[in-house]
Design an enzyme around this catalytic site. Sequence first.
Site, PDB file in Angstrom:
ATOM      1  N   LEU A   1      20.252 -10.855  -6.962  1.00  0.00           N
ATOM      2  CA  LEU A   1      21.290 -10.191  -6.169  1.00  0.00           C
ATOM      3  C   LEU A   1      21.146 -10.619  -4.710  1.00  0.00           C
ATOM      4  CD1 LEU A   1      21.231  -8.406  -8.778  1.00  0.00           C
ATOM      5  CD2 LEU A   1      21.969  -6.522  -7.339  1.00  0.00           C
TER       6      LEU A   1
ATOM      7  N   GLU B   1      23.780 -12.685  -2.383  1.00  0.00           N
ATOM      8  CA  GLU B   1      24.997 -13.474  -2.186  1.00  0.00           C
ATOM      9  C   GLU B   1      24.827 -14.551  -1.118  1.00  0.00           C
ATOM     10  OE1 GLU B   1      26.135  -9.811  -4.283  1.00  0.00           O
ATOM     11  OE2 GLU B   1      24.935 -10.188  -2.484  1.00  0.00           O
TER      12      GLU B   1
ATOM     13  N   GLN C   1      30.387 -10.935  -7.869  1.00  0.00           N
ATOM     14  CA  GLN C   1      30.625 -10.015  -8.976  1.00  0.00           C
ATOM     15  C   GLN C   1      31.850  -9.144  -8.694  1.00  0.00           C
ATOM     16  OE1 GLN C   1      27.627  -6.877 -10.313  1.00  0.00           O
ATOM     17  NE2 GLN C   1      27.277  -8.575 -11.750  1.00  0.00           N
ATOM     18  N   PHE C   2      31.977  -8.713  -7.460  1.00  0.00           N
ATOM     19  CA  PHE C   2      33.186  -8.074  -6.935  1.00  0.00           C
ATOM     20  C   PHE C   2      33.420  -8.661  -5.551  1.00  0.00           C
ATOM     21  CE2 PHE C   2      31.688  -5.106 -10.071  1.00  0.00           C
ATOM     22  CZ  PHE C   2      32.852  -4.614 -10.672  1.00  0.00           C
TER      23      PHE C   2
ATOM     24  N   ASP D   1      34.156  -7.323  -2.935  1.00  0.00           N
ATOM     25  CA  ASP D   1      33.552  -6.465  -1.915  1.00  0.00           C
ATOM     26  C   ASP D   1      32.157  -6.947  -1.521  1.00  0.00           C
ATOM     27  OD1 ASP D   1      35.323  -3.611  -2.563  1.00  0.00           O
ATOM     28  OD2 ASP D   1      35.105  -5.101  -4.138  1.00  0.00           O
ATOM     29  N   PHE D   2      31.421  -7.502  -2.483  1.00  0.00           N
ATOM     30  CA  PHE D   2      30.027  -7.859  -2.243  1.00  0.00           C
ATOM     31  C   PHE D   2      29.881  -9.118  -1.385  1.00  0.00           C
ATOM     32  CE2 PHE D   2      28.888  -5.820  -6.608  1.00  0.00           C
ATOM     33  CZ  PHE D   2      29.233  -4.573  -6.101  1.00  0.00           C
TER      34      PHE D   2
ATOM     35  N   HIS E   1      34.422  -1.338  -4.724  1.00  0.00           N
ATOM     36  CA  HIS E   1      34.757  -2.234  -5.829  1.00  0.00           C
ATOM     37  C   HIS E   1      36.261  -2.495  -5.892  1.00  0.00           C
ATOM     38  CE1 HIS E   1      30.801  -0.747  -7.027  1.00  0.00           C
ATOM     39  NE2 HIS E   1      30.686  -1.798  -7.806  1.00  0.00           N
TER      40      HIS E   1
END
Length: 659
Positions: A396, A398, A420-421, A423-424, A465
């Site tokens: 995890l 990014e 993954q989304f 937002d991340f 999300h």
Amino acid sequence: MNYNIQDYTEDELISLYRAILKPRMIEERMLVLLRQGKVSKWFSGIGQEAISVGSALALEKDEYILPLHRNLGVFTSREVPLDRLFAQFQGKTTGFTKGRDRSFHFGSNEHHIVGMISHLGPQLAVADGIALADLLEKKEKVTLVFSGDGGASEGDFHEALNVAAVWGLPVIFMIENNGYGLSTPNNEQFKFRHFIDKGPAYGIDALQIDGNNVLEVYDTVRQAASSIRKNPRPMLIEAITFRMRGHEEASGTKYVPQELFEKWAKKDPVENFEKFLLEELILTQKVMDSIRGEIAAEIEAGLQAAFATPMPEANRQEELADVYKSFDQEVIKPASEGKTERRFVDAVSDAIRQSMERYPELVLMGQDVAEYGGVFKVTEGFVDKFGKERIRNTPLCESAILGVGLGMSVRGKKSIVEMQFADFVSTGFSQIVNNLAKSHYRWGQAADVVVRMPTGAGAAAGPFHSQSNEAWFFHTPGLKVVYPSTPYDAKGLLNAAIEDPNPVMYFEHKLLYRSISQEIPNDYYTVEIGKARTVAEGTDLTIITYGMGVHWASQLQQELTDASLEILDLRSLLPWDKEAVQQAVAKTGRVLVLHEDTLTGGIGGEIAAWIGENCFELLDAPVARVASLDTAVPFAPQLEQDFLPKQRLRQKVEAMLAY
């Protein structure tokens, strides 16, 4: 200071002396030029030359090094021409960045160097990407990347070391511990005693060396590199040293106790090595004077050539052209007539699969993308087809994975990085807007990376999300932003994005994944990036939109039987199709810009402003916007539906028609 010279010939020792003396003499000259106003800024590495020189000479010339402020010795050891180096310092066009960036903020693939950005930490992950490319190609190579003790406080340091450890990447992380991050002493930076204490926590071998002993640096790096080439893995080397001048010259050194300067002056890496070689009769005064004379002449010749080069003249066309790597897309049509009904999610999956087949150098990276197939199952079954080397689960982190993508680009490979989304992506923001977006403009290095962004609201997933954050990247020159609304475009635009050597932010609305389907070609094909699509032709009002907005507008068109709506799907947001927008405005004279993102600062504001400036004579009414409320995306379905613009769209359209 002890020097182990038993494994060296006299010629080798004199070559090392020449190599460590050269950056010192250049620095001394630069400090004079700084006072004369002939260079604008200088970050001195005086006292730290042994680390740069010893490390660079210990590696093979085709192994990449990623230096920072105080690593002039890397550039001189790699024989970067001094006239170009000095031109770079002065902002001349004959430097490496055409006057667009300063000092060591550049790379040179010819010399296997990737220079820094001011954010420091992100470069560590770029080294991971270069090393991964070597690993995938089964090349016995090592990559070396520098960090200071201050920069190692950044999260990018942790991410890069963790990824390198998990993936077994052949990277040497060289930590120059000089005691200060600008003016902040180490006891205010961290509580551990030594950086080598960090190694075991990551599962990384760690060594500590005297950073002022050029032979110790050279021997350690040479042995480490030899071992890593045969047994790929990361290694951390902490070089203890001291910065004898300010962070940069303007900052001074008043914050440093004087006794530290007195202590470390006795450990000067150049003076001590020179004194030792003279005492051991390996170097004579005559040879030393000759070497100094040769270096001084080389410096002077380089300076004169750089001084003779005029400062750059602004060329707007060239400046704009260099924002992106030149790429003339040729739209590829499907090879056959075969079509199949495919959902949006299937279309995205098809594009990735066919692009993986088309480009053997393409690697997909993201959280849970391998055996699990991603949280939306886009890559389900891909590991069986392409293997775990190319379909890579990531920790995890990014920022590190985006940096890996840039490093892979340096080595000529393509990458897809899945958020993954969407937002991340915020935790990798600097890599995108400072590294990927600017690398070609700064030093001609394309960032061949596609960032997949599952985006959008409507599923009651709450503030973290559900965001529509395309406007964050719309503002950043050097990026391309794509946002399809149909399965056909999803496949064709993703293929095109992967084909394009520039960084592309590719948005996929999560609510469309399994809610819409369409007959699309079975074969590989592309859709032109930057080209809008007319969804419906009309005469009363033009709605300019993209993504989910296309479906909201299409539904309203069916409901308003007494109105004729022109609907334009932008598809690409950066660049966006100004010609199509102008034509759509001319058809109706009334324009509404619709998007799911919040109103303030959204893309609609830029489009509306452009229409006002360029199409005013075509308008019969003010340009209107409909967008989401200026709040975070709420969780409860009732609140979320009120947040979204869909229910306000009809009211605004009716008001526009009545204007």
